[in-house]
Structure formats: structure tokens, C-alpha cells
Design a protein around this motif. Structure first.
Motif, PDB file in Angstrom:
ATOM      1  N   ARG A   1      17.644  -1.467  24.307  1.00  0.00           N
ATOM      2  CA  ARG A   1      17.497  -2.779  23.668  1.00  0.00           C
ATOM      3  C   ARG A   1      17.418  -3.877  24.734  1.00  0.00           C
ATOM      4  NH1 ARG A   1      20.662  -6.780  21.644  1.00  0.00           N
ATOM      5  NH2 ARG A   1      22.514  -5.866  22.617  1.00  0.00           N
TER       6      ARG A   1
ATOM      7  N   ASP B  24      14.045  -3.728  26.218  1.00  0.00           N
ATOM      8  CA  ASP B  24      13.093  -4.350  25.299  1.00  0.00           C
ATOM      9  C   ASP B  24      13.098  -5.867  25.455  1.00  0.00           C
ATOM     10  OD1 ASP B  24      12.471  -1.881  24.347  1.00  0.00           O
ATOM     11  OD2 ASP B  24      13.458  -2.105  22.409  1.00  0.00           O
TER      12      ASP B  24
ATOM     13  N   ASP C  87       5.789  -6.300  21.270  1.00  0.00           N
ATOM     14  CA  ASP C  87       5.928  -5.332  20.179  1.00  0.00           C
ATOM     15  C   ASP C  87       4.585  -4.939  19.570  1.00  0.00           C
ATOM     16  OD1 ASP C  87       8.657  -4.869  20.185  1.00  0.00           O
ATOM     17  OD2 ASP C  87       9.085  -6.672  19.030  1.00  0.00           O
TER      18      ASP C  87
ATOM     19  N   LEU D 146       4.195  -1.324  18.061  1.00  0.00           N
ATOM     20  CA  LEU D 146       4.885  -1.116  16.786  1.00  0.00           C
ATOM     21  C   LEU D 146       4.280  -1.953  15.662  1.00  0.00           C
ATOM     22  CD1 LEU D 146       8.592  -1.105  18.039  1.00  0.00           C
ATOM     23  CD2 LEU D 146       7.122   0.858  17.567  1.00  0.00           C
TER      24      LEU D 146
ATOM     25  N   PHE E 241      16.641   8.035  19.642  1.00  0.00           N
ATOM     26  CA  PHE E 241      15.904   7.361  18.584  1.00  0.00           C
ATOM     27  C   PHE E 241      15.724   8.292  17.395  1.00  0.00           C
ATOM     28  CE2 PHE E 241      14.505   3.794  21.177  1.00  0.00           C
ATOM     29  CZ  PHE E 241      14.563   4.314  22.460  1.00  0.00           C
TER      30      PHE E 241
ATOM     31  N   ASN F 171      12.965   7.602  15.517  1.00  0.00           N
ATOM     32  CA  ASN F 171      11.562   7.298  15.229  1.00  0.00           C
ATOM     33  C   ASN F 171      10.720   7.592  16.460  1.00  0.00           C
ATOM     34  OD1 ASN F 171       9.157   5.267  15.314  1.00  0.00           O
ATOM     35  ND2 ASN F 171       9.720   5.360  13.157  1.00  0.00           N
TER      36      ASN F 171
ATOM     37  N   ARG G 277       8.873   4.558  18.017  1.00  0.00           N
ATOM     38  CA  ARG G 277       9.832   3.654  18.659  1.00  0.00           C
ATOM     39  C   ARG G 277      10.217   4.196  20.037  1.00  0.00           C
ATOM     40  NH1 ARG G 277      11.985   0.726  21.127  1.00  0.00           N
ATOM     41  NH2 ARG G 277      13.748  -0.681  20.765  1.00  0.00           N
TER      42      ARG G 277
ATOM     43  N   ASP H  47       7.286   3.547  22.385  1.00  0.00           N
ATOM     44  CA  ASP H  47       7.269   2.127  22.713  1.00  0.00           C
ATOM     45  C   ASP H  47       8.290   1.798  23.797  1.00  0.00           C
ATOM     46  OD1 ASP H  47       6.641  -0.815  21.973  1.00  0.00           O
ATOM     47  OD2 ASP H  47       8.809  -0.687  21.662  1.00  0.00           O
ATOM     48  N   SER H  48       9.492   2.329  23.649  1.00  0.00           N
ATOM     49  CA  SER H  48      10.543   2.063  24.632  1.00  0.00           C
ATOM     50  C   SER H  48      10.204   2.697  25.980  1.00  0.00           C
ATOM     51  CB  SER H  48      11.882   2.593  24.121  1.00  0.00           C
ATOM     52  OG  SER H  48      12.932   2.189  24.963  1.00  0.00           O
TER      53      SER H  48
END
Length: 304
Positions: free
Chosen positions: A65, A68, A79, A82, A205, A207, A210, A213-214
Motif C-alpha cells: 500500500r 502504491d 491506477d 485496474l 492478495f 485478486n 491487483r 498491478d502492485s
């Protein structure tokens, strides 16, 4: 490359982060308040080990987080993957299904998600996996063989896929692979990998997208090089979804991006299962490693 001017009160913020009993809201405020100092500091570091030793909060389970927040502050389309995925994924499936990949296994996987009910995680993973069949690796690397002679390795589609997600049937199989992989490196094995070594970081995670993305954001915030074998794939994510100037140029990436931006297609309806079984994703070695997948675990990043 962007230059960062450290904040004058950065040390005050760092002390507060380390020693004060902060609420989540206050913690986030202090973290953001020393961002320029942190980014300038990370830019000078030579390894993820040094980054985690200095900025310990990246190591906590929710450390992704913080990564991010750093990425989103640096890039306005933080983002984009996503937020635009659902509007763009059908175009990708349409492109790949239009005889743009020759691999039979990839064609079968595309047909499967069209004709069967699958979980959203399975759907997204199956769409990203065939992209490697179009974005065929062009990179080559020179390494020494067992006799000590230099040999040139040309990466394959499978190499690209496994540089993105490496699947194993069990956690033990995953550990065995990591141990074998590290033992065959010419460099010293560092105590970094979770459950195997001490100095480790794991991000979990539920997902798949997700997690991807991270992973992408970690490449940027920590100044990591994309894996050579999957350079085209990650550069496509970088260019098409995140709208960032790519550090790597390839004609197929340009063709794919231009085609998808202007493509017209009949929207395909996908069916999602309410439940699903997830795998494990791990991000590997600074400068070029991989995401690793254990089919029986939750989605996980492992950074070394």
C-alpha cells in the motif's frame, strides 16, 4: 530520470513514523510528507535489501500500500491498469483470437475462456498469459555454460511466461525451485526469501490483477529492471495501460497498442464463478527476476 528534492523536515517525519503511535491516517500523512527524501534515497541504493533495511515499513504485510502511494504520487495514471482493465481486456482477447498468435496451447486457452464459466482471477490470468505468445521475446543474454564458455541464450515464449508467472503444484515445489534457482547463480545467495531465508518480504492478495498491478509499481518505485525474458510484456503494460514512456522499444508493442486503441469489436460476455482457488505470486530478484506462482496458495509477492 526525475530528480527529487528532499523535504527539509523529512527527518522529523521519519522519526514520527518509527517511534510515534500514529493512526493510519496520520501514518499516511507522514509517509507522504517525506516522499521526496525517500525517493532520492532509494534511487541511490544498490539492492532491495538496502531499501528494506532503511525503509522498514515496506516490509510489513501491507507494505504494498505504501508502494502504491509512492507510485501514484509520481504518476497521475497510477491506477490505470485496474481502472481500465475491464474496458480494455475484451479488445485484447479479440486481437489475440484473430490469428495473431500461432501457439496451439495459447489458442486453446483463449477458446476455453470464451466457452466456459471461469473465475474472474482465472479469466484475467488467462488473458495476460497468451499475450506472451504475441509479444515474443527478442532479448538475448550471454551466460557461461558448465565448461565456463560464453553462450548466447535466446528467450522463448515459455521463458517470457515463466518470467511473469511460474506455476508450481505445491508450496514445497515452489521452495525447491527457488533453492535450485538460487544455488545455480554465480553470485552469493542472500538470506532473503520468505519461509526459506530470513530477510524476506511477502505481499498477499486475493485478486490476480491487483497483484500484477502492485508488481508493476514495485518495478518503478524501486528502480528495478524488467526481466529480460518478459521485457516486451511488461513494456506493453507500461505503455498501453499506464501510459508511461517505455524504457524499451519494440515494433510489436507499437502495433498492438495502436490496434487496440482503434479496435472495434463485438463485446464478449464472460461468466464469473462466485468462488475460486488462487495461486501465489512472488516478485523476485532486483534487476530481473520473476513472479512465482504456487497454485494452492493466495496470490503473493516475494521480493528479494
Amino acid at each position: 530520470m526525475k530528480e527529487f528534492v528532499p523535504e527539509e523536515d523529512a527527518e522529523v517525519c521519519i522519526r514520527a513514523l518509527k517511534f510515534d503511535n500514529l493512526s493510519t491516517e496520520d501514518f499516511d500523512s507522514y509517509w507522504k510528507a517525506c516522499r521526496q527524501f525517500r525517493m532520492a534515497d532509494i534511487k541511490k541504493m544498490e539492492s532491495t535489501t538496502a531499501i528494506f533495511d532503511k525503509w522498514l515499513f515496506y516490509k510489513i504485510p501491507s507494505g504494498f500500500r505504501l508502494n502504491d502511494m509512492d507510485f501514484d504520487a509520481l504518476h497521475p495514471n497510477g491506477d490505470a491498469l485496474l481502472s481500465t482493465w475491464e474496458t480494455k481486456r475484451d479488445a485484447i482477447v479479440n486481437f489475440l483470437s484473430n490469428d495473431n498468435v500461432k501457439d496451439k496451447n495459447i489458442k486453446c486457452s483463449l477458446e476455453y475462456i470464451k466457452n466456459n464459466e471461469v473465475s474472474e482471477n482465472s479469466l484475467n490470468a488467462t488473458i495476460l498469459w497468451p499475450l506472451h505468445g504475441y509479444l515474443v521475446p527478442t532479448s538475448r543474454t550471454v551466460c557461461k555454460d558448465k565448461a565456463g564458455k560464453n553462450s548466447v541464450i535466446k528467450y522463448t515464449i515459455k521463458d517470457s511466461q515463466e518470467a511473469f508467472v511460474l506455476q508450481r503444484k505445491s508450496h514445497q515445489d515452489l521452495d525447491d525451485h527457488l533453492l535450485h534457482h538460487l544455488a545455480n547463480r554465480k553470485t552469493t545467495i542472500q538470506p532473503l526469501l520468505l519461509l526459506v531465508y530470513v530477510d524476506s518480504v511477502k505481499y498477499s492478495f486475493t485478486n490476480f490483477l491487483r497483484a500484477v498491478d502492485s508488481c508493476f509499481k514495485i518495478f518503478y518505485v524501486f528502480y528495478l529492471k524488467f526481466p529480460d525474458a518478459a521485457m516486451n510484456f511488461w513494456s506493453f503494460i507500461e505503455t498501453y495501460f499506464c501510459q508511461l514512456s517505455s524504457r524499451h522499444s519494440n515494433s510489436k508493442i507499437h502495433v498492438l497498442c495502436n490496434t487496440l486503441q482503434g479496435v472495434k469489436f463485438r463485446k464478449k460476455k464472460f461468466f464469473f464463478l462466485k468462488t475460486f482457488q488462487l495461486g501465489s505470486l512472488t516478485l523476485g530478484k532486483r534487476k530481473a527476476d520473476r513472479i512465482l506462482c504456487d497454485e494452492n496458495l493466495t496470490l503473493t509477492f516475494l521480493i528479494n
